[in-house]
Design an enzyme around this catalytic site. Structure first.
Site, PDB file in Angstrom:
ATOM      1  N   ARG A 164      94.935  47.814 121.453  1.00  0.00           N
ATOM      2  CA  ARG A 164      96.188  47.988 120.691  1.00  0.00           C
ATOM      3  C   ARG A 164      96.733  46.635 120.241  1.00  0.00           C
ATOM      4  O   ARG A 164      97.247  46.495 119.146  1.00  0.00           O
ATOM      5  CB  ARG A 164      97.253  48.694 121.556  1.00  0.00           C
TER       6      ARG A 164
ATOM      7  N   GLN B 110      98.365  53.874 116.957  1.00  0.00           N
ATOM      8  CA  GLN B 110      97.439  54.272 118.029  1.00  0.00           C
ATOM      9  C   GLN B 110      96.077  54.631 117.436  1.00  0.00           C
ATOM     10  O   GLN B 110      95.034  54.148 117.884  1.00  0.00           O
ATOM     11  CB  GLN B 110      98.023  55.494 118.761  1.00  0.00           C
TER      12      GLN B 110
ATOM     13  N   ASP C 170      94.735  64.172 124.850  1.00  0.00           N
ATOM     14  CA  ASP C 170      96.107  63.673 125.018  1.00  0.00           C
ATOM     15  C   ASP C 170      96.840  64.700 125.875  1.00  0.00           C
ATOM     16  O   ASP C 170      96.367  65.823 126.074  1.00  0.00           O
ATOM     17  CB  ASP C 170      96.762  63.522 123.627  1.00  0.00           C
TER      18      ASP C 170
ATOM     19  N   CYS D 224      94.932  58.223 124.683  1.00  0.00           N
ATOM     20  CA  CYS D 224      95.922  57.190 124.339  1.00  0.00           C
ATOM     21  C   CYS D 224      96.793  56.798 125.528  1.00  0.00           C
ATOM     22  O   CYS D 224      97.356  55.702 125.538  1.00  0.00           O
ATOM     23  CB  CYS D 224      96.782  57.658 123.173  1.00  0.00           C
TER      24      CYS D 224
ATOM     25  N   HIS E  89     101.304  59.147 115.062  1.00  0.00           N
ATOM     26  CA  HIS E  89     101.192  57.941 115.893  1.00  0.00           C
ATOM     27  C   HIS E  89     100.116  57.050 115.246  1.00  0.00           C
ATOM     28  O   HIS E  89      99.030  56.858 115.787  1.00  0.00           O
ATOM     29  CB  HIS E  89     100.825  58.328 117.324  1.00  0.00           C
TER      30      HIS E  89
ATOM     31  N   ARG F  69     110.088  53.351 117.400  1.00  0.00           N
ATOM     32  CA  ARG F  69     109.585  54.601 117.993  1.00  0.00           C
ATOM     33  C   ARG F  69     110.766  55.561 118.035  1.00  0.00           C
ATOM     34  O   ARG F  69     111.801  55.247 118.625  1.00  0.00           O
ATOM     35  CB  ARG F  69     109.049  54.362 119.408  1.00  0.00           C
TER      36      ARG F  69
END
Ligand code: CP
Ligand code: NVA
Length: 308
Positions: free
Chosen positions: A292, A138, A227, A266, A135, A108
Protein backbone atom coordinates in the site's frame (compact mmCIF):
# COMPACT_ATOMS: atom_id res chain seq x y z
CA UNK A 1 -3.87 18.32 -10.62
CA UNK A 2 -6.01 15.16 -10.62
CA UNK A 3 -8.43 13.55 -8.18
CA UNK A 4 -8.38 9.87 -7.30
CA UNK A 5 -11.95 9.00 -6.37
CA UNK A 6 -12.96 6.00 -8.49
CA UNK A 7 -10.94 3.72 -10.77
CA UNK A 8 -13.68 3.82 -13.40
CA UNK A 9 -13.02 7.54 -13.95
CA UNK A 10 -9.25 7.19 -14.45
CA UNK A 11 -7.78 6.11 -17.79
CA UNK A 12 -6.18 2.67 -18.14
CA UNK A 13 -3.05 4.42 -19.31
CA UNK A 14 -2.76 6.51 -16.15
CA UNK A 15 -3.50 3.52 -13.91
CA UNK A 16 -0.74 1.55 -15.65
CA UNK A 17 1.61 4.50 -15.26
CA UNK A 18 0.95 4.58 -11.50
CA UNK A 19 1.75 0.85 -11.19
CA UNK A 20 4.94 1.19 -13.24
CA UNK A 21 6.11 4.15 -11.18
CA UNK A 22 5.46 2.23 -7.95
CA UNK A 23 7.55 -0.69 -9.24
CA UNK A 24 10.49 1.60 -10.00
CA UNK A 25 10.25 3.48 -6.73
CA UNK A 26 9.95 0.33 -4.62
CA UNK A 27 13.01 -1.23 -6.15
CA UNK A 28 15.02 2.01 -5.94
CA UNK A 29 14.62 2.24 -2.15
CA UNK A 30 15.36 -1.36 -1.19
CA UNK A 31 18.15 -0.32 1.16
CA UNK A 32 16.36 2.62 2.74
CA UNK A 33 14.67 2.47 6.13
CA UNK A 34 10.99 3.36 6.54
CA UNK A 35 11.33 7.07 7.12
CA UNK A 36 14.26 7.67 4.80
CA UNK A 37 13.32 9.89 1.89
CA UNK A 38 13.56 8.84 -1.77
CA UNK A 39 16.62 10.34 -3.45
CA UNK A 40 14.64 12.73 -5.64
CA UNK A 41 12.29 13.85 -2.80
CA UNK A 42 9.64 14.82 -5.36
CA UNK A 43 7.07 16.09 -2.85
CA UNK A 44 9.46 18.13 -0.72
CA UNK A 45 7.54 20.95 0.93
CA UNK A 46 4.11 19.39 0.28
CA UNK A 47 1.50 18.72 2.95
CA UNK A 48 -0.98 15.85 2.80
CA UNK A 49 -4.03 16.39 5.01
CA UNK A 50 -5.87 13.16 5.77
CA UNK A 51 -9.11 12.54 7.62
CA UNK A 52 -10.82 9.31 8.65
CA UNK A 53 -14.53 9.25 9.43
CA UNK A 54 -14.23 5.54 10.10
CA UNK A 55 -11.57 3.24 11.54
CA UNK A 56 -8.33 2.63 9.68
CA UNK A 57 -4.94 1.12 10.40
CA UNK A 58 -3.32 0.32 7.04
CA UNK A 59 -4.57 3.28 5.01
CA UNK A 60 -3.58 5.70 7.77
CA UNK A 61 -0.08 4.24 8.15
CA UNK A 62 0.59 3.79 4.46
CA UNK A 63 -0.36 7.36 3.53
CA UNK A 64 1.78 8.60 6.41
CA UNK A 65 4.84 6.72 5.17
CA UNK A 66 4.07 7.44 1.52
CA UNK A 67 4.15 11.21 1.79
CA UNK A 68 7.12 11.15 4.17
CA UNK A 69 9.16 8.96 1.79
CA UNK A 70 8.41 11.44 -0.99
CA UNK A 71 9.85 14.25 1.12
CA UNK A 72 6.56 15.82 2.24
CA UNK A 73 4.63 15.75 5.48
CA UNK A 74 1.21 14.74 6.75
CA UNK A 75 -1.41 16.03 9.14
CA UNK A 76 -4.15 13.66 10.26
CA UNK A 77 -7.39 15.38 11.25
CA UNK A 78 -9.94 13.84 13.59
CA UNK A 79 -13.44 14.61 12.27
CA UNK A 80 -14.81 14.98 15.82
CA UNK A 81 -12.43 17.90 16.37
CA UNK A 82 -13.63 19.84 13.32
CA UNK A 83 -16.58 22.26 13.26
CA UNK A 84 -17.79 20.41 10.15
CA UNK A 85 -18.80 17.31 12.12
CA UNK A 86 -21.33 19.07 14.36
CA UNK A 87 -22.76 21.29 11.66
CA UNK A 88 -20.72 24.29 12.81
CA UNK A 89 -19.07 24.79 9.42
CA UNK A 90 -19.94 23.95 5.82
CA UNK A 91 -18.07 21.58 3.51
CA UNK A 92 -17.49 24.57 1.25
CA UNK A 93 -15.65 26.62 3.89
CA UNK A 94 -13.80 23.59 5.25
CA UNK A 95 -12.64 22.75 1.72
CA UNK A 96 -11.42 26.30 1.12
CA UNK A 97 -9.34 26.22 4.28
CA UNK A 98 -7.93 22.76 3.45
CA UNK A 99 -6.97 24.06 0.00
CA UNK A 100 -5.14 27.05 1.42
CA UNK A 101 -3.26 25.11 4.08
CA UNK A 102 -2.53 21.79 2.35
CA UNK A 103 -1.49 20.46 -1.05
CA UNK A 104 -3.64 17.32 -1.21
CA UNK A 105 -6.53 15.87 0.81
CA UNK A 106 -7.26 12.20 1.54
CA UNK A 107 -10.67 11.32 2.95
CA UNK A 108 -12.13 8.07 4.28
CA UNK A 109 -15.82 8.68 4.54
CA UNK A 110 -19.26 7.28 5.29
CA UNK A 111 -20.71 9.15 2.33
CA UNK A 112 -19.92 9.04 -1.39
CA UNK A 113 -21.77 12.32 -1.72
CA UNK A 114 -19.36 13.98 0.69
CA UNK A 115 -16.41 13.08 -1.57
CA UNK A 116 -18.17 14.78 -4.47
CA UNK A 117 -19.05 17.83 -2.35
CA UNK A 118 -15.46 18.22 -1.20
CA UNK A 119 -14.25 17.81 -4.77
CA UNK A 120 -16.54 20.64 -5.85
CA UNK A 121 -15.06 23.10 -3.40
CA UNK A 122 -11.42 22.01 -3.13
CA UNK A 123 -8.75 23.54 -5.31
CA UNK A 124 -6.33 20.74 -4.36
CA UNK A 125 -6.68 17.05 -5.34
CA UNK A 126 -8.80 14.68 -3.29
CA UNK A 127 -8.12 10.97 -2.78
CA UNK A 128 -10.80 8.49 -1.76
CA UNK A 129 -9.38 6.45 1.13
CA UNK A 130 -12.50 4.20 1.18
CA UNK A 131 -16.16 5.08 0.82
CA UNK A 132 -19.33 2.99 1.04
CA UNK A 133 -19.12 2.31 -2.71
CA UNK A 134 -15.40 1.89 -3.41
CA UNK A 135 -11.86 1.39 -2.15
CA UNK A 136 -9.74 2.36 -5.16
CA UNK A 137 -6.32 2.81 -3.50
CA UNK A 138 -6.59 -0.71 -2.05
CA UNK A 139 -7.36 -2.37 -5.35
CA UNK A 140 -4.74 -0.53 -7.36
CA UNK A 141 -2.20 -1.62 -4.79
CA UNK A 142 -3.50 -5.19 -4.97
CA UNK A 143 -2.94 -5.24 -8.73
CA UNK A 144 0.64 -4.21 -8.04
CA UNK A 145 0.97 -7.10 -5.55
CA UNK A 146 -0.53 -9.65 -7.94
CA UNK A 147 1.88 -8.66 -10.74
CA UNK A 148 4.83 -8.57 -8.33
CA UNK A 149 4.16 -12.11 -7.11
CA UNK A 150 2.95 -13.68 -10.34
CA UNK A 151 5.52 -11.83 -12.46
CA UNK A 152 2.92 -11.38 -15.18
CA UNK A 153 0.56 -8.64 -16.28
CA UNK A 154 -2.76 -9.12 -14.56
CA UNK A 155 -4.52 -9.31 -17.95
CA UNK A 156 -2.98 -12.79 -18.32
CA UNK A 157 -4.44 -14.06 -15.05
CA UNK A 158 -7.73 -15.43 -13.75
CA UNK A 159 -8.82 -13.46 -10.68
CA UNK A 160 -11.55 -14.60 -8.30
CA UNK A 161 -13.44 -12.82 -5.55
CA UNK A 162 -15.25 -14.88 -2.94
CA UNK A 163 -17.43 -12.84 -0.63
CA UNK A 164 -19.73 -9.90 -0.24
CA UNK A 165 -20.57 -7.47 -3.05
CA UNK A 166 -19.01 -4.54 -1.24
CA UNK A 167 -16.87 -1.46 -1.86
CA UNK A 168 -13.66 -3.46 -2.41
CA UNK A 169 -15.36 -5.72 -4.97
CA UNK A 170 -16.78 -2.68 -6.77
CA UNK A 171 -13.25 -1.36 -7.22
CA UNK A 172 -12.03 -4.80 -8.31
CA UNK A 173 -14.77 -4.87 -10.96
CA UNK A 174 -13.69 -1.44 -12.21
CA UNK A 175 -10.08 -2.64 -12.26
CA UNK A 176 -10.99 -5.76 -14.25
CA UNK A 177 -12.42 -3.48 -16.93
CA UNK A 178 -9.52 -1.01 -16.86
CA UNK A 179 -6.80 -3.71 -16.85
CA UNK A 180 -8.76 -6.28 -18.92
CA UNK A 181 -8.52 -9.25 -16.62
CA UNK A 182 -10.94 -12.12 -16.19
CA UNK A 183 -12.88 -11.94 -12.96
CA UNK A 184 -15.02 -14.59 -11.28
CA UNK A 185 -17.27 -13.53 -8.43
CA UNK A 186 -18.51 -16.13 -5.94
CA UNK A 187 -21.33 -14.89 -3.72
CA UNK A 188 -24.76 -16.04 -2.49
CA UNK A 189 -27.72 -15.37 -4.79
CA UNK A 190 -29.14 -12.55 -2.70
CA UNK A 191 -25.86 -10.66 -2.46
CA UNK A 192 -25.12 -9.77 -6.08
CA UNK A 193 -23.55 -6.39 -6.93
CA UNK A 194 -26.16 -3.63 -7.10
CA UNK A 195 -28.02 -2.64 -10.25
CA UNK A 196 -25.67 0.21 -11.11
CA UNK A 197 -22.63 -2.06 -10.93
CA UNK A 198 -24.40 -4.81 -12.88
CA UNK A 199 -25.12 -2.41 -15.74
CA UNK A 200 -21.53 -1.10 -15.58
CA UNK A 201 -20.41 -4.73 -16.04
CA UNK A 202 -22.86 -5.27 -18.90
CA UNK A 203 -21.92 -2.08 -20.73
CA UNK A 204 -18.25 -2.91 -20.65
CA UNK A 205 -18.45 -6.46 -21.94
CA UNK A 206 -15.55 -7.62 -19.82
CA UNK A 207 -15.20 -11.24 -18.83
CA UNK A 208 -16.87 -11.14 -15.41
CA UNK A 209 -18.73 -14.29 -14.37
CA UNK A 210 -20.86 -14.58 -11.25
CA UNK A 211 -21.20 -17.96 -9.49
CA UNK A 212 -23.33 -18.98 -6.56
CA UNK A 213 -21.03 -21.91 -5.93
CA UNK A 214 -17.59 -21.00 -4.55
CA UNK A 215 -16.05 -24.26 -5.82
CA UNK A 216 -16.92 -23.40 -9.40
CA UNK A 217 -15.75 -19.81 -8.93
CA UNK A 218 -12.23 -20.69 -7.76
CA UNK A 219 -11.51 -23.42 -10.29
CA UNK A 220 -8.47 -22.54 -12.43
CA UNK A 221 -7.82 -19.27 -10.55
CA UNK A 222 -4.48 -17.56 -10.08
CA UNK A 223 -5.64 -15.24 -7.29
CA UNK A 224 -8.36 -15.56 -4.66
CA UNK A 225 -9.55 -12.35 -3.02
CA UNK A 226 -11.76 -12.14 0.00
CA UNK A 227 -12.95 -9.53 2.51
CA UNK A 228 -15.08 -9.30 5.63
CA UNK A 229 -18.71 -10.31 5.21
CA UNK A 230 -19.72 -7.35 7.38
CA UNK A 231 -18.25 -4.03 6.20
CA UNK A 232 -17.91 -0.83 8.19
CA UNK A 233 -20.98 0.72 6.57
CA UNK A 234 -23.15 -2.41 6.78
CA UNK A 235 -26.47 -1.82 8.47
CA UNK A 236 -27.76 -5.36 8.26
CA UNK A 237 -28.80 -8.22 10.47
CA UNK A 238 -25.25 -9.40 11.06
CA UNK A 239 -26.06 -12.90 12.26
CA UNK A 240 -28.30 -13.56 9.28
CA UNK A 241 -25.71 -12.26 6.81
CA UNK A 242 -22.96 -14.36 8.37
CA UNK A 243 -25.25 -17.42 8.13
CA UNK A 244 -25.99 -16.64 4.47
CA UNK A 245 -22.25 -16.64 3.73
CA UNK A 246 -21.42 -19.80 5.63
CA UNK A 247 -20.74 -21.81 2.42
CA UNK A 248 -18.46 -19.07 1.08
CA UNK A 249 -15.68 -19.49 3.60
CA UNK A 250 -12.13 -19.74 2.28
CA UNK A 251 -11.06 -23.15 3.57
CA UNK A 252 -8.12 -25.41 2.84
CA UNK A 253 -10.42 -27.61 0.79
CA UNK A 254 -11.47 -24.67 -1.35
CA UNK A 255 -7.86 -23.57 -1.87
CA UNK A 256 -6.96 -27.12 -2.93
CA UNK A 257 -9.19 -26.59 -5.96
CA UNK A 258 -6.88 -23.81 -7.17
CA UNK A 259 -3.39 -24.97 -6.14
CA UNK A 260 -1.50 -22.30 -8.10
CA UNK A 261 -3.54 -19.47 -6.59
CA UNK A 262 -2.35 -16.91 -4.07
CA UNK A 263 -4.73 -15.68 -1.39
CA UNK A 264 -5.21 -11.94 -0.81
CA UNK A 265 -7.27 -10.07 1.76
CA UNK A 266 -7.29 -6.30 2.30
CA UNK A 267 -7.68 -6.75 6.09
CA UNK A 268 -8.98 -6.50 8.72
CA UNK A 269 -10.33 -10.04 8.53
CA UNK A 270 -13.37 -11.68 10.08
CA UNK A 271 -14.48 -15.31 10.01
CA UNK A 272 -14.61 -15.57 6.19
CA UNK A 273 -11.18 -17.18 5.98
CA UNK A 274 -9.81 -20.13 7.95
CA UNK A 275 -6.70 -19.52 10.02
CA UNK A 276 -4.93 -22.33 8.15
CA UNK A 277 -5.43 -20.58 4.81
CA UNK A 278 -4.56 -17.18 6.23
CA UNK A 279 -1.25 -18.52 7.56
CA UNK A 280 -0.51 -20.78 4.58
CA UNK A 281 2.13 -20.42 1.86
CA UNK A 282 -0.56 -19.38 -0.59
CA UNK A 283 -1.45 -16.38 1.56
CA UNK A 284 0.39 -13.15 0.66
CA UNK A 285 -1.58 -10.80 2.88
CA UNK A 286 1.37 -9.16 4.66
CA UNK A 287 3.21 -8.36 1.44
CA UNK A 288 -0.11 -7.04 0.13
CA UNK A 289 -0.49 -4.69 3.11
CA UNK A 290 3.03 -3.27 2.87
CA UNK A 291 2.66 -2.57 -0.84
CA UNK A 292 0.00 0.00 0.00
CA UNK A 293 2.84 2.40 0.83
CA UNK A 294 4.51 2.02 -2.55
CA UNK A 295 1.36 2.43 -4.62
CA UNK A 296 0.02 5.26 -2.47
CA UNK A 297 3.24 7.16 -3.26
CA UNK A 298 2.63 6.92 -6.98
CA UNK A 299 -1.03 7.87 -6.50
CA UNK A 300 0.09 11.03 -4.67
CA UNK A 301 2.50 11.81 -7.50
CA UNK A 302 -0.20 11.22 -10.11
CA UNK A 303 -2.60 13.59 -8.33
CA UNK A 304 0.03 16.30 -8.05
CA UNK A 305 1.15 15.95 -11.66
CA UNK A 306 4.57 14.60 -10.71
CA UNK A 307 4.50 11.06 -12.16
CA UNK A 308 7.67 10.30 -14.11
N1 CP B 1 -7.32 -2.44 4.05
C1 CP B 1 -7.54 -1.26 4.66
O1 CP B 1 -7.96 -0.26 4.05
O2 CP B 1 -7.24 -1.26 5.99
P1 CP B 1 -7.63 -0.14 7.04
O3 CP B 1 -9.13 -0.12 7.13
O4 CP B 1 -6.99 -0.58 8.32
O5 CP B 1 -7.11 1.17 6.56
N1 NVA C 1 -15.12 -3.80 2.95
C1 NVA C 1 -14.41 -3.36 4.10
C2 NVA C 1 -13.02 -2.93 3.75
C3 NVA C 1 -12.18 -2.50 4.91
C4 NVA C 1 -10.81 -2.08 4.50
C5 NVA C 1 -15.16 -2.23 4.77
O1 NVA C 1 -15.65 -1.32 4.08
O2 NVA C 1 -15.29 -2.25 5.99
Amino acid sequence: MKDFINLKDISSKDLRKIINDAKKRKSARKKLDKLEIDKDAPLKGKLLIQMFEKSSLRTRLSFFLAIRQLGGNVLTLRPDELHLSNGGESIEDTAKILSNFGNIFMLRTNSDKKLEEFKKFLSIPIINGLSPSSHPTQILSDIFTVEEIKKKQISKLQITWIGDSNNVLNSLIAASIKFSFKLNIGCPKNYLPNQKIMSYIKNNKNKIVIYNDPKKAVSGSDVIFSDKVISLNDKVNKNKKLRDFKNFKITNNLMKLCPKAIFLHCLPRGTEVDETVFGSKQSKVWQQAVNRVHVQKSILLYCLGRLR
